[in-house]
Enzyme design. Structure first.
Site, PDB file in Angstrom:
ATOM      1  N   PRO A   2       0.833  -1.203   0.000  1.00  0.00           N
ATOM      2  CA  PRO A   2       0.000   0.000   0.000  1.00  0.00           C
ATOM      3  C   PRO A   2       0.869   1.255   0.000  1.00  0.00           C
ATOM      4  O   PRO A   2       1.841   1.352   0.752  1.00  0.00           O
ATOM      5  CB  PRO A   2      -0.795  -0.135   1.303  1.00  0.00           C
ATOM      6  N   GLU A   3       0.539   2.180  -0.882  1.00  0.00           N
ATOM      7  CA  GLU A   3       1.266   3.436  -0.984  1.00  0.00           C
ATOM      8  C   GLU A   3       0.398   4.562  -0.423  1.00  0.00           C
ATOM      9  O   GLU A   3      -0.645   4.307   0.180  1.00  0.00           O
ATOM     10  CB  GLU A   3       1.671   3.680  -2.442  1.00  0.00           C
ATOM     11  N   LYS A  55       3.868   6.276   4.452  1.00  0.00           N
ATOM     12  CA  LYS A  55       3.076   5.040   4.340  1.00  0.00           C
ATOM     13  C   LYS A  55       2.695   4.488   5.711  1.00  0.00           C
ATOM     14  O   LYS A  55       2.205   3.360   5.817  1.00  0.00           O
ATOM     15  CB  LYS A  55       3.873   3.982   3.573  1.00  0.00           C
ATOM     16  N   HIS A  88      -5.321 -14.971   8.078  1.00  0.00           N
ATOM     17  CA  HIS A  88      -4.006 -14.400   8.343  1.00  0.00           C
ATOM     18  C   HIS A  88      -4.067 -13.242   9.344  1.00  0.00           C
ATOM     19  O   HIS A  88      -3.351 -12.257   9.209  1.00  0.00           O
ATOM     20  CB  HIS A  88      -3.375 -13.939   7.027  1.00  0.00           C
ATOM     21  N   ARG A 254      12.794  -3.230  -7.897  1.00  0.00           N
ATOM     22  CA  ARG A 254      11.379  -3.173  -8.285  1.00  0.00           C
ATOM     23  C   ARG A 254      11.255  -3.166  -9.802  1.00  0.00           C
ATOM     24  O   ARG A 254      12.150  -2.719 -10.510  1.00  0.00           O
ATOM     25  CB  ARG A 254      10.706  -1.910  -7.723  1.00  0.00           C
TER      26      ARG A 254
END
Length: 269
Positions: A2-3, A55, A88, A254
């Site tokens: 998540p950004e 973040k 989870h 990346r």
């Protein structure tokens, strides 16, 4: 991971659901998920503030600062019960009104760290400027990158320069700016810097309006998806909007997606 837009979406929704409510306790189901750097979280602490820095999700009480980092696959789910189908769950913060903040994380890299309110937190203090703030402007960016030899894509990912941008949005920002992700700062003119700042703000604001981008694991606090993935122009694509073939290269570990035609630095100049 998540950004900024995804984290901001979570914070906005979490704030409306928990601010002002009283914490009953926190339970961890996996070693290392919850770290406490002071006293145990008290069972009568009211949540005074919920906000984002880069973040990170910050939940404040009078006595403590709870810092959540979702990492690769972490999710915060707000519910009045703990769903049985979640496989989870790593930790749960329970509130006295029978609301639960559920931390679900498939890959287990995410963390919840609890600090005394008076303690300085280096992970937050070392972050760069917020990209949606007035402080992020062409002058700031030009000054911060003038001595750098890193490609501009890597610079956008550097959290000590700009807080909150990750791989997806860096690719989209540079495509809109028509700038090659491998370009070095000395290859950029002032207009390029201005375009990067402008498009950073525009892309992030658009993504926030869409409640973020769901590629795989990201969900909002009600477990719904974002929708900005429907508006991505290069990330994860085979061709750009002009039907040019997208290239994929590795940068800083990346995958970078870019159009070698639209983002040809020679053509831009």
């Amino acid at each position: 991971m998540p950004e900024l837009p995804e984290v901001q979406t979570i914070v906005t929704e979490l704030k409306s659901g928990v601010q002002g409510k009283i914490i009953k306790g926190i339970e961890s189901f996996r070693e290392g998920t919850v770290e406490i750097f002071g006293d145990e979280l008290s069972s009568d602490e009211s949540i005074t503030e919920v906000y984002r820095r880069g973040k990170y999700i910050i939940i404040k009480t009078l006595r403590n600062t709870i810092v959540v980092h979702l990492r690769m696959t972490g999710k915060l789910i707000l519910d009045n019960q703990i769903p049985e189908n979640l496989k989870h769950i790593r930790a749960v913060i329970s509130l006295y009104d029978n609301t639960f903040i559920i931390f679900d994380d498939v890959r287990t890299f995410g963390t919840i760290r609890i600090y005394p309110a008076s303690m300085s937190i280096s992970s937050l203090e070392n972050l760069g400027v917020e990209p949606l703030s007035e402080s992020f402007n062409a002058s700031y960016l030009k000054d911060r990158i003038k001595n750098s030899k890193s490609p501009i894509k890597n610079i956008l990912l550097n959290q000590q320069i700009i807080a909150g941008i990750g791989n997806i949005y860096a690719c989209e920002i540079l495509f809109r700016s028509l700038i090659n992700p491998t370009a070095k700062p000395h290859e950029l003119c002032n207009d390029d810097i201005v375009k990067i700042v402008k498009n950073t703000k525009e892309v992030l604001k658009e993504a926030i309006k869409c409640n973020g981008t769901t590629i795989s694991d990201y969900r909002r606090v009600d477990d719904k998806q974002g929708s900005f993935q429907n508006f991505l122009q290069v990330y994860g694509k085979e061709v750009c909007p002009l039907n040019h073939k997208i290239l994929k290269i590795k940068q800083a570990g990346r995958t970078t997606y870019y159009c070698p035609v639209c983002q040809n630095q020679e053509i831009i100049k």
